[in-house]
Design a protein around this motif. Sequence first.
Motif, PDB file in Angstrom:
ATOM      1  N   UNK A  11     -44.258  32.935   1.664  1.00 12.06           N
ATOM      2  CA  UNK A  11     -45.663  33.344   1.752  1.00 12.06           C
ATOM      3  C   UNK A  11     -46.363  33.073   0.425  1.00 12.06           C
ATOM      4  N   UNK A  12     -45.692  33.368  -0.694  1.00  8.35           N
ATOM      5  CA  UNK A  12     -46.292  33.116  -2.009  1.00  8.35           C
ATOM      6  C   UNK A  12     -46.607  31.637  -2.214  1.00  8.35           C
ATOM      7  N   UNK A  13     -45.647  30.765  -1.912  1.00  9.98           N
ATOM      8  CA  UNK A  13     -45.884  29.336  -2.138  1.00  9.98           C
ATOM      9  C   UNK A  13     -46.974  28.805  -1.210  1.00  9.98           C
ATOM     10  N   UNK A  14     -47.038  29.314   0.005  1.00  6.93           N
ATOM     11  CA  UNK A  14     -48.070  28.870   0.947  1.00  6.93           C
ATOM     12  C   UNK A  14     -49.448  29.402   0.570  1.00  6.93           C
ATOM     13  N   UNK A  15     -49.497  30.502  -0.190  1.00  6.31           N
ATOM     14  CA  UNK A  15     -50.777  31.018  -0.679  1.00  6.31           C
ATOM     15  C   UNK A  15     -51.214  30.299  -1.951  1.00  6.31           C
ATOM     16  N   UNK A  16     -50.371  29.421  -2.452  1.00  3.00           N
ATOM     17  CA  UNK A  16     -50.701  28.676  -3.665  1.00  3.00           C
ATOM     18  C   UNK A  16     -50.421  29.443  -4.937  1.00  3.00           C
ATOM     19  N   UNK A  17     -49.622  30.516  -4.838  1.00  2.00           N
ATOM     20  CA  UNK A  17     -49.250  31.279  -6.025  1.00  2.00           C
ATOM     21  C   UNK A  17     -48.402  30.404  -6.933  1.00  2.00           C
TER      22      UNK A  17
END
Length: 121
Positions: A11-17
């Motif tokens: 979820x973090x990587x897909x949110x661009x974090x």
Amino acid sequence: MRVMVIVKATTDSEQGTLPSPELLEAMGKFNEQLIEAGILAPGGGDGLKPSSAGKRVAFSGPDRRVVDGPFAATDELVAGFWLWTVKDMDEAVAWVMRCPNPMPGPSEIEIRPLYEMADFQ
């Protein structure tokens, strides 16, 4: 043997974090160890932007259809990769076990062998 080492999306990587400075430093050191060991060629791995920045091209016979991201099933997406040359799968697993956790929370790394010409003979 060549393998693709795949960092699964979260979820973090897909949110661009973006990774923390500490994680970037740790991954940089890990990549240097891979290069020094002859496992990773310089430039042989990178992180990917979220799937919202991507596109897919769907094929059906002669037809083509472009699908814009983001894509569902986050746990089946790829957030980053390396291409390694190792002597066998055990060596690849041993290197992954030394890898810093690539995400702020739980994550997975998948190792897949590439086909070699000998596989087709």
